[in-house]
Motif scaffolding. Structure first.
Motif, short mmCIF file in Angstrom:
data_model
loop_
_atom_site.label_atom_id
_atom_site.label_comp_id
_atom_site.label_asym_id
_atom_site.label_seq_id
_atom_site.Cartn_x
_atom_site.Cartn_y
_atom_site.Cartn_z
N SER A 54 -22.38 -60.24 -70.94
CA SER A 54 -22.58 -59.07 -71.78
C SER A 54 -23.81 -59.26 -72.66
O SER A 54 -24.35 -60.36 -72.78
CB SER A 54 -21.34 -58.80 -72.65
OG SER A 54 -21.11 -59.89 -73.52
N ARG A 93 -25.16 -51.76 -76.29
CA ARG A 93 -23.97 -52.57 -76.06
C ARG A 93 -23.61 -52.46 -74.58
O ARG A 93 -23.31 -51.38 -74.08
CB ARG A 93 -22.79 -52.07 -76.93
CG ARG A 93 -23.04 -52.16 -78.43
CD ARG A 93 -23.12 -53.60 -78.90
NE ARG A 93 -23.26 -53.70 -80.36
CZ ARG A 93 -24.43 -53.75 -80.99
NH1 ARG A 93 -25.56 -53.68 -80.30
NH2 ARG A 93 -24.47 -53.86 -82.30
N SER A 94 -23.64 -53.58 -73.89
CA SER A 94 -23.40 -53.55 -72.45
C SER A 94 -21.93 -53.31 -72.13
O SER A 94 -21.04 -53.61 -72.92
CB SER A 94 -23.87 -54.85 -71.81
OG SER A 94 -23.03 -55.92 -72.20
N THR A 95 -21.71 -52.77 -70.94
CA THR A 95 -20.35 -52.55 -70.43
C THR A 95 -20.13 -53.22 -69.08
O THR A 95 -18.98 -53.43 -68.69
CB THR A 95 -20.06 -51.05 -70.30
OG1 THR A 95 -21.07 -50.44 -69.47
CG2 THR A 95 -20.07 -50.37 -71.67
N SER A 96 -21.20 -53.56 -68.35
CA SER A 96 -21.05 -54.23 -67.07
C SER A 96 -22.36 -54.88 -66.66
O SER A 96 -23.43 -54.55 -67.18
CB SER A 96 -20.61 -53.25 -65.98
OG SER A 96 -21.63 -52.29 -65.74
N THR A 129 -25.60 -52.55 -67.47
CA THR A 129 -25.32 -51.17 -67.86
C THR A 129 -24.55 -51.17 -69.16
O THR A 129 -23.71 -52.03 -69.41
CB THR A 129 -24.50 -50.46 -66.77
OG1 THR A 129 -25.26 -50.43 -65.55
CG2 THR A 129 -24.16 -49.04 -67.17
N GLY A 130 -24.87 -50.20 -70.02
CA GLY A 130 -24.19 -50.13 -71.29
C GLY A 130 -24.47 -48.83 -72.01
O GLY A 130 -24.92 -47.85 -71.41
N ASP A 131 -24.22 -48.83 -73.31
CA ASP A 131 -24.40 -47.64 -74.14
C ASP A 131 -25.59 -47.83 -75.07
O ASP A 131 -25.63 -48.78 -75.86
CB ASP A 131 -23.15 -47.40 -74.98
CG ASP A 131 -21.94 -47.06 -74.13
OD1 ASP A 131 -22.12 -46.34 -73.12
OD2 ASP A 131 -20.83 -47.51 -74.45
N THR A 186 -25.21 -41.32 -78.32
CA THR A 186 -24.93 -42.48 -77.48
C THR A 186 -24.79 -42.02 -76.04
O THR A 186 -24.00 -41.12 -75.73
CB THR A 186 -23.63 -43.18 -77.92
OG1 THR A 186 -23.77 -43.63 -79.27
CG2 THR A 186 -23.33 -44.38 -77.03
N PRO A 230 -25.15 -43.51 -71.67
CA PRO A 230 -25.22 -44.70 -70.81
C PRO A 230 -26.64 -45.00 -70.37
O PRO A 230 -27.47 -44.09 -70.19
CB PRO A 230 -24.33 -44.33 -69.61
CG PRO A 230 -24.35 -42.83 -69.58
CD PRO A 230 -24.42 -42.40 -71.02
N SER A 258 -28.80 -47.97 -67.78
CA SER A 258 -28.84 -49.14 -66.90
C SER A 258 -30.24 -49.75 -66.97
O SER A 258 -31.24 -49.04 -66.85
CB SER A 258 -28.51 -48.75 -65.45
OG SER A 258 -27.15 -48.37 -65.34
#
Length: 207
Positions: free
Chosen positions: A75, A113-116, A128-130, A137, A139, A141
């Protein structure tokens, strides 16, 4: 050396075995602090339809949490101080931090803030994140290349990444523009974000 393990192309067997973990990759697992003195976060945008303006943010901080054996557990978190924007022209920088653009007094930070995370192949990865700019906000990548790891002359364990992402600034409420007499607009909606990151591994906690 890839950061994440790669999928085997060998034919499947009747016995399922856990993939071997490269010790060098496993050793990268840990929390890293972004070194702002050796990192840059910037952007490129078309100006007046004919040239590019490049800028950067001089003040930023963040952490990378890397898992060399399971990329899904990796992350990133980055905070960028909007008022530190620098395009080389003070008047332009002042306009960018004003209410016409970033409104830095009201919204001082841009955050990610990453999510994957995933491997695209070789040393190429995508995180990928926000992304939050002002009060929006959305998404995002970011395609990254892993530049490797090394121990510097001070004994710090470092990793390096570089990459980019294209966005439409209007998606984050940055809509100011001016029409040109010859047609077109002063500032392109499309912006390329550029990342060149060096991060230092945190010392392992004492037992």
């Amino acid at each position: 050396m890839a950061l994440f393990t790669r999928k085997s192309t060998a034919a499947p067997t009747t016995v399922t075995e856990a993939p071997a973990v490269d010790p060098a990759l496993a050793a990268l697992t840990g929390t890293y602090t972004i070194d702002p003195a050796h990192s840059s976060i910037g952007f490129t945008v078309r100006h007046a339809m004919v040239t590019n303006v490049r800028g950067s943010f001089g003040e930023h901080e963040g952490t990378l949490t890397l898992d060399g054996t399971d990329p899904a557990n990796s992350s990133a978190a980055i905070d960028v101080k909007i008022a530190s924007i620098d395009t080389g022209i003070a008047d332009r920088d002042g306009h960018l931090v004003s209410g016409d653009f970033f409104d830095a007094e009201k919204f001082p930070l841009m955050t990610f803030r990453s999510t994957s995370a995933e491997q695209l192949g070789g040393e190429a990865y995508r995180i990928t994140g926000d992304l939050t700019i002002k009060d929006v906000t959305r998404p995002l990548s970011i395609d990254l290349e892993f530049n490797g790891s090394a121990t510097d002359v001070y004994g710090n364990e470092r990793v390096g990444f570089e990459g980019s992402a294209d966005i439409l600034r209007s998606d984050w409420g940055l809509t100011w523009n001016a029409a040109l007499e010859t047609g077109g607009v002063m500032v392109s909606d499309k912006v390329k974000l550029n990342f060149d990151i060096s991060a230092i591994k945190a010392a392992a906690p004492q037992a």
